[in-house]
Design a protein around this motif. Structure first.
Motif, PDB file in Angstrom:
ATOM      1  N   TRP A 169     -75.246 -46.038  70.385  1.00  0.00           N
ATOM      2  CA  TRP A 169     -76.027 -46.536  69.257  1.00  0.00           C
ATOM      3  C   TRP A 169     -76.530 -45.426  68.338  1.00  0.00           C
ATOM      4  O   TRP A 169     -76.634 -45.638  67.132  1.00  0.00           O
ATOM      5  N   ARG A 170     -76.825 -44.250  68.886  1.00  0.00           N
ATOM      6  CA  ARG A 170     -77.333 -43.178  68.018  1.00  0.00           C
ATOM      7  C   ARG A 170     -76.280 -42.721  67.002  1.00  0.00           C
ATOM      8  O   ARG A 170     -76.572 -42.527  65.831  1.00  0.00           O
TER       9      ARG A 170
ATOM     10  N   LYS B 118     -84.436 -48.666  57.848  1.00  0.00           N
ATOM     11  CA  LYS B 118     -83.858 -48.205  59.120  1.00  0.00           C
ATOM     12  C   LYS B 118     -84.547 -48.809  60.335  1.00  0.00           C
ATOM     13  O   LYS B 118     -83.932 -48.981  61.379  1.00  0.00           O
TER      14      LYS B 118
ATOM     15  N   ARG C 102     -80.483 -53.753  66.146  1.00  0.00           N
ATOM     16  CA  ARG C 102     -79.656 -53.068  67.127  1.00  0.00           C
ATOM     17  C   ARG C 102     -80.224 -53.285  68.536  1.00  0.00           C
ATOM     18  O   ARG C 102     -79.491 -53.409  69.503  1.00  0.00           O
ATOM     19  N   TRP C 103     -81.546 -53.340  68.651  1.00  0.00           N
ATOM     20  CA  TRP C 103     -82.222 -53.496  69.943  1.00  0.00           C
ATOM     21  C   TRP C 103     -82.048 -54.897  70.509  1.00  0.00           C
ATOM     22  O   TRP C 103     -81.880 -55.069  71.713  1.00  0.00           O
TER      23      TRP C 103
ATOM     24  N   GLN D 104     -71.603 -48.840  70.212  1.00  0.00           N
ATOM     25  CA  GLN D 104     -72.143 -47.859  71.156  1.00  0.00           C
ATOM     26  C   GLN D 104     -71.327 -46.583  71.021  1.00  0.00           C
ATOM     27  O   GLN D 104     -70.137 -46.668  70.749  1.00  0.00           O
TER      28      GLN D 104
ATOM     29  N   ALA E 212     -75.925 -45.503  64.489  1.00  0.00           N
ATOM     30  CA  ALA E 212     -77.078 -45.562  63.585  1.00  0.00           C
ATOM     31  C   ALA E 212     -77.008 -44.445  62.548  1.00  0.00           C
ATOM     32  O   ALA E 212     -77.292 -44.666  61.361  1.00  0.00           O
ATOM     33  N   HIS E 213     -76.629 -43.255  62.978  1.00  0.00           N
ATOM     34  CA  HIS E 213     -76.541 -42.132  62.046  1.00  0.00           C
ATOM     35  C   HIS E 213     -75.430 -42.365  61.019  1.00  0.00           C
ATOM     36  O   HIS E 213     -75.625 -42.145  59.822  1.00  0.00           O
TER      37      HIS E 213
ATOM     38  N   SER F 275     -82.996 -50.899  63.322  1.00  0.00           N
ATOM     39  CA  SER F 275     -83.325 -50.560  64.703  1.00  0.00           C
ATOM     40  C   SER F 275     -83.635 -51.813  65.518  1.00  0.00           C
ATOM     41  O   SER F 275     -83.173 -51.965  66.650  1.00  0.00           O
TER      42      SER F 275
END
Length: 149
Positions: free
Chosen positions: A46-47, A67, A74-75, A44, A50-51, A71
């Motif tokens: 998460w954005r 990706k 990650r969810w 965290q 993820a990037h 996602s």
């Protein structure tokens, strides 16, 4: 990276906030975060994670993975955490692990996963798990985000 300056600017963003990109990179360099997709799916915010994961795939430090598959992975932990009943959460996790994820991986090998396919996978995990619980004769309870279908 096409524009190195934009990468440096991204590293400077939100520098004082916990979990910013430069902190994630520092922790990665110190070995506090393993260089694996699974580790990035737990991070965290998460954005930023993820990037950074996408950048590490682009430069070859991590194997390339779709990706939208990332996602979904990650969810899933956050979704499981939203379920009050441990048995229900276990059923959903098993279904997602053995049914939904293999289908997504197979789709990713054939072609790219679209946002709608990823959304459908997220909808399948809870609804199919509910069906399995009903089939087992257990009452459905304990899910804070219950929706009628």
């Amino acid at each position: 990276m096409d524009k190195p300056r934009s990468g440096l600017a991204w590293l400077e963003m939100r520098r004082g906030q916990p979990g910013n990109a430069s902190q994630l990179l520092r922790r990665l360099g110190l070995g506090e975060i393993p260089l694996t997709h699974d580790a990035f799916h737990e991070l965290q915010p998460w954005r930023a994670a993820a990037h950074l994961e996408e950048l590490l795939m682009t430069c070859g430090a991590l194997p390339t993975v779709d990706k939208f598959l990332c996602s979904f992975q990650r969810w899933l932990p956050g979704h499981l955490a939203s379920i009050d009943d441990p048995e229900h959460a276990k059923t959903i996790k098993l279904y997602a692990t053995w049914r939904v994820l293999p289908r997504l991986r197979a789709r990713a090998e054939r072609s790219h996963i679209t946002p709608s396919v990823r959304q459908f996978a997220a909808e399948q995990a809870p609804s199919s798990g509910r069906h399995e619980i009903r089939q087992a004769g257990r009452p459905l309870r304990g899910h804070r985000h219950h929706r009628r279908h």
